[in-house]
Design an enzyme around this catalytic site. Structure first.
Site, PDB file in Angstrom:
ATOM      1  CB  SER A 122      79.613  87.708  40.553  1.00  0.00           C
ATOM      2  OG  SER A 122      79.187  89.103  40.208  1.00  0.00           O
ATOM      3  CG  HIS A 143      78.435  91.492  45.217  1.00  0.00           C
ATOM      4  ND1 HIS A 143      78.179  90.066  45.479  1.00  0.00           N
ATOM      5  CD2 HIS A 143      78.471  92.008  43.811  1.00  0.00           C
ATOM      6  CE1 HIS A 143      77.763  90.079  44.732  1.00  0.00           C
ATOM      7  NE2 HIS A 143      77.548  90.792  43.407  1.00  0.00           N
ATOM      8  CD  GLU A 155      77.227  89.462  49.329  1.00  0.00           C
ATOM      9  OE1 GLU A 155      77.378  88.412  49.781  1.00  0.00           O
ATOM     10  OE2 GLU A 155      78.151  89.619  47.925  1.00  0.00           O
ATOM     11  CG  ASN A 194      76.471  86.000  43.745  1.00  0.00           C
ATOM     12  OD1 ASN A 194      75.425  85.841  43.176  1.00  0.00           O
ATOM     13  ND2 ASN A 194      77.676  86.769  42.985  1.00  0.00           N
TER      14      ASN A 194
HETATM   15  N1  3HC Z   1      66.017 101.319  37.665  1.00  0.00           N
HETATM   16  C1  3HC Z   1      65.847 101.746  38.744  1.00  0.00           C
HETATM   17  N2  3HC Z   1      64.386 102.101  39.510  1.00  0.00           N
HETATM   18  C2  3HC Z   1      64.174 100.865  39.001  1.00  0.00           C
HETATM   19  C3  3HC Z   1      64.913  99.560  37.756  1.00  0.00           C
HETATM   20  C4  3HC Z   1      66.082 100.083  37.326  1.00  0.00           C
HETATM   21  N3  3HC Z   1      66.402  99.879  36.432  1.00  0.00           N
HETATM   22  N4  3HC Z   1      63.771  98.656  37.996  1.00  0.00           N
HETATM   23  C5  3HC Z   1      62.941  98.804  38.859  1.00  0.00           C
HETATM   24  N5  3HC Z   1      62.587  99.999  39.014  1.00  0.00           N
HETATM   25  C6  3HC Z   1      61.953 100.879  39.918  1.00  0.00           C
HETATM   26  C7  3HC Z   1      60.721 100.996  39.568  1.00  0.00           C
HETATM   27  O1  3HC Z   1      60.402 102.234  39.547  1.00  0.00           O
HETATM   28  C8  3HC Z   1      59.616 100.572  40.401  1.00  0.00           C
HETATM   29  O2  3HC Z   1      59.908 101.989  41.804  1.00  0.00           O
HETATM   30  P1  3HC Z   1      57.907 102.235  41.947  1.00  0.00           P
HETATM   31  O3  3HC Z   1      57.627 100.685  42.675  1.00  0.00           O
HETATM   32  O4  3HC Z   1      58.799 103.271  43.029  1.00  0.00           O
HETATM   33  O5  3HC Z   1      57.057 102.106  41.161  1.00  0.00           O
HETATM   34  C9  3HC Z   1      59.939  98.935  41.542  1.00  0.00           C
HETATM   35  O6  3HC Z   1      61.777  98.993  40.862  1.00  0.00           O
HETATM   36  C10 3HC Z   1      59.378  97.808  41.145  1.00  0.00           C
HETATM   37  O7  3HC Z   1      59.512  98.018  39.512  1.00  0.00           O
HETATM   38  P2  3HC Z   1      58.631  97.730  38.703  1.00  0.00           P
HETATM   39  O8  3HC Z   1      57.277  97.748  39.197  1.00  0.00           O
HETATM   40  O9  3HC Z   1      59.250  97.878  37.225  1.00  0.00           O
HETATM   41  O10 3HC Z   1      58.712  95.852  38.378  1.00  0.00           O
HETATM   42  P3  3HC Z   1      58.292  94.690  39.504  1.00  0.00           P
HETATM   43  O11 3HC Z   1      57.444  95.395  40.532  1.00  0.00           O
HETATM   44  O12 3HC Z   1      58.520  93.634  39.232  1.00  0.00           O
HETATM   45  O13 3HC Z   1      60.232  94.338  40.599  1.00  0.00           O
HETATM   46  C11 3HC Z   1      62.990  94.179  40.363  1.00  0.00           C
HETATM   47  C12 3HC Z   1      61.516  94.459  39.292  1.00  0.00           C
HETATM   48  C13 3HC Z   1      63.189  95.754  41.559  1.00  0.00           C
HETATM   49  C14 3HC Z   1      64.057  94.132  39.099  1.00  0.00           C
HETATM   50  C15 3HC Z   1      62.521  93.166  41.356  1.00  0.00           C
HETATM   51  O14 3HC Z   1      61.630  91.764  40.166  1.00  0.00           O
HETATM   52  C16 3HC Z   1      63.344  92.158  41.785  1.00  0.00           C
HETATM   53  O15 3HC Z   1      64.112  92.661  42.935  1.00  0.00           O
HETATM   54  N6  3HC Z   1      63.788  91.360  41.260  1.00  0.00           N
HETATM   55  C17 3HC Z   1      64.634  90.558  42.015  1.00  0.00           C
HETATM   56  C18 3HC Z   1      66.167  90.918  41.141  1.00  0.00           C
HETATM   57  C19 3HC Z   1      67.159  90.359  41.745  1.00  0.00           C
HETATM   58  O16 3HC Z   1      67.659  89.475  43.073  1.00  0.00           O
HETATM   59  N7  3HC Z   1      68.276  90.783  42.012  1.00  0.00           N
HETATM   60  C20 3HC Z   1      70.085  90.787  42.247  1.00  0.00           C
HETATM   61  C21 3HC Z   1      70.025  89.829  41.176  1.00  0.00           C
HETATM   62  S1  3HC Z   1      71.921  88.847  41.627  1.00  0.00           S
HETATM   63  C22 3HC Z   1      73.232  89.881  41.559  1.00  0.00           C
HETATM   64  O17 3HC Z   1      72.885  91.505  41.537  1.00  0.00           O
HETATM   65  C23 3HC Z   1      74.798  89.936  41.811  1.00  0.00           C
HETATM   66  C24 3HC Z   1      75.442  89.881  40.639  1.00  0.00           C
HETATM   67  O18 3HC Z   1      76.931  88.944  41.676  1.00  0.00           O
HETATM   68  C25 3HC Z   1      74.934  88.310  40.225  1.00  0.00           C
END
Ligand code: 3HC
Length: 295
Positions: A122, A143, A155, A194
């Protein structure tokens, strides 16, 4: 002309490594996953199988596709098994010395001169990982974002030494095989996402620390006021507080910008083992803490 990538290696089966291995297996690649112990490998396999089950229950995968993806995954505790890989993606904890050691070893093992040796780091400049190898032209940043099966971005980070062939191969793999969208970033700590996201998460943590607003209200404000899918404190828990701290440390080291320095409350939480969702406790408590505390 290099062959199309079909033999992939993933180093680390924590949150990010498991997600990367899963999307590669779902995209029909033969995937070999490395973990340091058989126990961690077994935990990684279970993590991937749970996610594949979730894909079936949400109608995104058929049971047959789940079985086929699962059959494409193999696990090893020996990096020597990676000799025939055309692309390897490293996704271990955000620790420069561990990552450089892995790159040094991988470079000796992987025989294809055009193999893509990618890091999912990251925040660690990719050049540092490239310089741990004798073939920095094969080293690139790829990334991914958590949850990897859900978020469509990769990325792509090239260094002063990455070859155009390796860059094209990595981009085609991410876009045409995994179906991800690709953005390019210069090799600067934090890359694009990030560099923007982490100061925002740290600002939210400082707000909690100063008593400016509660955890719940800060998250509610950003979900309802800005239509973010989750607030910054829940997102910090999802990313892992140790990872947020590690990224902040690296960005601070690179830019010396005080706002990138991790606030004391974050340091104390990490010292206390409150790492967020993966440890069952961060800014929130989680009932089903997942086994292991790796990134
Ligand atoms: N694996 C597979 N599918 C998943 C999953 C997982 N771990 N988590 C969620 N899903 C799917 C669900 O099955 C659902 O699919 P559907 O809409 O077709 O039924 C969909 O994603 C939405 O999931 P939920 O209904 O359970 O929950 P939410 O609607 O609350 O979504 C979330 C959860 C996808 C995590 C959403 O809240 C989100 O996108 N959050 C932001 C995450 C984010 O910003 N990530 C980036 C972080 S930074 C990073 O990673 C970089 C690193 O370097 C730090």
């Amino acid at each position: 002309m290099s062959e199309k990538i079909s033999r992939v290696g993933v180093i680390g089966a924590g949150q990010m490594g498991a997600g990367i291995a899963e999307v590669c297996a779902r995209a029909h690649a033969d995937v070999l996953v490395y973990e340091t112990t058989r126990e961690l490998a077994a935990a990684g396999r279970s993590r991937i199988l749970r996610s594949l089950d979730r894909g079936v229950s949400s109608g995104k995968l058929t049971e047959r596709e789940r079985e086929q993806a699962s059959a494409r995954l193999r696990f090893t505790t020996d990096l020597g098994d990676f000799a025939d890989r055309q692309m390897v993606c490293e996704a271990v904890i955000e620790d420069e010395s561990i990552k450089t050691e892995i790159f040094e070893q991988l470079d000796k093992v992987v025989t294809d001169p055009n193999a893509v040796l990618a890091s999912n780091t990251s925040s660690i400049p990719i050049m540092k990982l490239g310089m741990a190898t004798a073939n920095a032209d094969r080293v690139i940043g790829m990334h991914f974002f958590n949850p990897v099966p859900v978020l469509p971005l990769v990325e792509l980070v090239t260094t002063l030494m990455t070859s155009p062939e390796v860059t094209t191969r990595a981009e085609q793999f991410a876009r045409d095989i995994l179906g991800k969208e690709v953005v390019r970033s210069a090799d600067r700590s934090g890359f694009v996402v990030n560099a923007l996201l982490v100061p925002y998460l740290l600002s939210a943590i400082r707000m909690v620390e100063s008593g400016f607003a509660t955890v719940e209200d800060i998250d509610k404000a950003m979900v309802l006021g800005c239509a973010h899918p989750m607030g910054p404190l829940k997102l910090s828990d999802l990313v892992g507080l140790d990872t947020v701290k590690a990224i902040a440390d690296k960005m601070y080291e690179e830019f010396k910008e005080p706002l990138y320095a991790p606030p004391p409350v974050l340091l104390r939480m990490v010292e206390a083992g409150r790492l967020g969702k993966k440890s069952g406790h961060g800014f929130y408590k989680y009932e089903s803490a997942k086994a292991g505390v790796k990134n």
